[in-house]
Motif scaffolding. Sequence first.
Motif, short mmCIF file in Angstrom:
data_model
loop_
_atom_site.label_atom_id
_atom_site.label_comp_id
_atom_site.label_asym_id
_atom_site.label_seq_id
_atom_site.Cartn_x
_atom_site.Cartn_y
_atom_site.Cartn_z
N ALA A 184 0.85 -1.19 0.00
CA ALA A 184 0.00 0.00 0.00
C ALA A 184 0.88 1.24 0.00
O ALA A 184 2.11 1.17 0.04
N ASP A 185 0.26 2.40 -0.04
CA ASP A 185 0.99 3.67 0.07
C ASP A 185 0.25 4.57 1.08
O ASP A 185 -0.81 5.08 0.77
N PRO A 186 0.79 4.75 2.29
CA PRO A 186 2.06 4.20 2.76
C PRO A 186 1.96 2.69 3.04
O PRO A 186 0.87 2.17 3.25
N MET A 187 3.11 2.06 3.04
CA MET A 187 3.19 0.64 3.34
C MET A 187 2.65 0.36 4.74
O MET A 187 2.74 1.20 5.64
N GLN A 188 2.10 -0.84 4.93
CA GLN A 188 1.56 -1.24 6.23
C GLN A 188 2.18 -2.55 6.70
O GLN A 188 2.45 -3.44 5.89
N VAL A 189 2.40 -2.66 8.00
CA VAL A 189 2.69 -3.94 8.63
C VAL A 189 1.35 -4.64 8.84
O VAL A 189 0.42 -4.06 9.42
N GLU B 123 -0.98 -1.69 10.12
CA GLU B 123 -0.40 -0.51 10.74
C GLU B 123 0.50 0.24 9.74
O GLU B 123 1.54 -0.28 9.32
N PRO B 124 0.12 1.47 9.32
CA PRO B 124 0.95 2.22 8.36
C PRO B 124 2.30 2.59 8.96
O PRO B 124 2.40 2.93 10.14
N VAL B 125 3.33 2.54 8.12
CA VAL B 125 4.67 2.94 8.54
C VAL B 125 5.31 3.79 7.44
O VAL B 125 5.08 3.60 6.26
N PHE B 126 6.10 4.77 7.88
CA PHE B 126 6.86 5.67 7.02
C PHE B 126 5.94 6.62 6.26
O PHE B 126 4.73 6.65 6.48
N GLN B 127 6.50 7.41 5.37
CA GLN B 127 5.78 8.51 4.76
C GLN B 127 5.11 8.09 3.44
O GLN B 127 5.66 7.26 2.70
N VAL C 217 10.11 -5.15 14.04
CA VAL C 217 10.89 -4.01 13.57
C VAL C 217 10.93 -4.09 12.06
O VAL C 217 11.27 -5.13 11.48
N VAL C 218 10.56 -2.99 11.40
CA VAL C 218 10.51 -2.93 9.94
C VAL C 218 11.45 -1.83 9.46
O VAL C 218 11.60 -0.79 10.11
N GLU C 219 12.07 -2.07 8.32
CA GLU C 219 13.06 -1.14 7.77
C GLU C 219 12.56 -0.57 6.45
O GLU C 219 11.96 -1.29 5.65
N ASN C 220 12.83 0.69 6.21
CA ASN C 220 12.43 1.35 4.97
C ASN C 220 13.58 1.31 3.96
O ASN C 220 14.66 1.82 4.23
N ASN C 221 13.34 0.70 2.80
CA ASN C 221 14.34 0.64 1.73
C ASN C 221 13.95 1.48 0.52
O ASN C 221 14.55 1.35 -0.54
N TYR C 222 12.95 2.36 0.69
CA TYR C 222 12.45 3.11 -0.46
C TYR C 222 13.56 3.95 -1.09
O TYR C 222 14.25 4.71 -0.40
N ARG D 80 -6.27 -7.41 19.22
CA ARG D 80 -7.29 -6.84 18.34
C ARG D 80 -6.78 -5.67 17.50
O ARG D 80 -7.55 -5.00 16.84
N GLY D 81 -5.50 -5.43 17.54
CA GLY D 81 -4.93 -4.33 16.77
C GLY D 81 -3.45 -4.22 17.00
O GLY D 81 -2.84 -5.05 17.69
N CYS D 82 -2.84 -3.19 16.43
CA CYS D 82 -1.41 -2.92 16.58
C CYS D 82 -1.20 -1.43 16.79
O CYS D 82 -2.08 -0.62 16.50
N HIS D 83 -0.03 -1.08 17.26
CA HIS D 83 0.33 0.32 17.41
C HIS D 83 1.82 0.48 17.14
O HIS D 83 2.59 -0.47 17.26
N THR D 84 2.22 1.71 16.77
CA THR D 84 3.62 2.02 16.52
C THR D 84 4.26 2.52 17.80
O THR D 84 3.77 3.46 18.42
#
Length: 275
Positions: free
Chosen positions: A101-106, A124-128, A146-151, A179-183
């Motif tokens: 997606a845009d932004p990418m989601q976990v 859960e959306p991450v990064f811009q 933990v997720v890494e941005n390679n854009y 029931r959900g996630c958070h950053t």
Amino acid sequence: RIWFATRAGRVGWIEPQSRAIASRELGEAIGNSFAVDETGGVFIVTDAALYRFEARGGEPRTMWRQPYENIGTRKPGQTQAGSGTTPTLMGREYVAITDNADPMQVVVYRRGRQVVGPRLVCQEPVFQPGASATDQSLIGAGRSMVVENNYGYDGITSTSNGATTSPGLSRVTIDRDGRGCHTDWESDEIAPSVVPKLAAGSGLVFTYTKPPNSSDDDAWYLTAIDYRTGETVYKRLAGAGFGYNNNFAPVTIGPDETAYVGALGGITQFRDTGP
């Protein structure tokens, strides 16, 4: 059984003793590796969906299929127009990927054959927006990832002559009630293409970073981030120049607490200066 998956979308297994081969076509490209859990579930992500397969009736059988959000294009920093992650198994209940997606989601699912309630736990959306992509697996520890941005990493010239990629590493945690996630945090460190690792004993996430530099010296650093807070604990210079680009090689931590990163020019090695 030895399971396999092909880039063209064929999934199957080989039985070593009988040499029998069973497979089936999915009609969906596969750009990542896969994971197998203790109950016989085989988790494969295609450019369209996450699957759980099992060996049933002499063939790979789909136990469930979960499509994920996908803008349908290969972002710079990915090798395919879909999820850039191998499925990550967490505990005995969850499996996690990133979508396209845009932004990418976990995205986290309950991985059992059958579940009570929704299979989807969170997105859960991450990064811009317009600058989020990954081609590395998630780090899974407890309920956290933990997720890494390679854009922006589209090859070895993407980080040459002072250039670099979009920033970001982030920790996402599944809520206690499931029931959900958070950053929890997001770091501004820039890790163009490394496979990061968590050292559970020290609580440090090790990555390999390249900050922007107007002097064009192309310096690369082994970087340690506090898993609890997201703060950068330290950076150590690996070296400067084209030969220190890791180009998708991982951080590897040895049993003697030595860290290694493969680079275009060889191998870099890092050790603590004291106990």
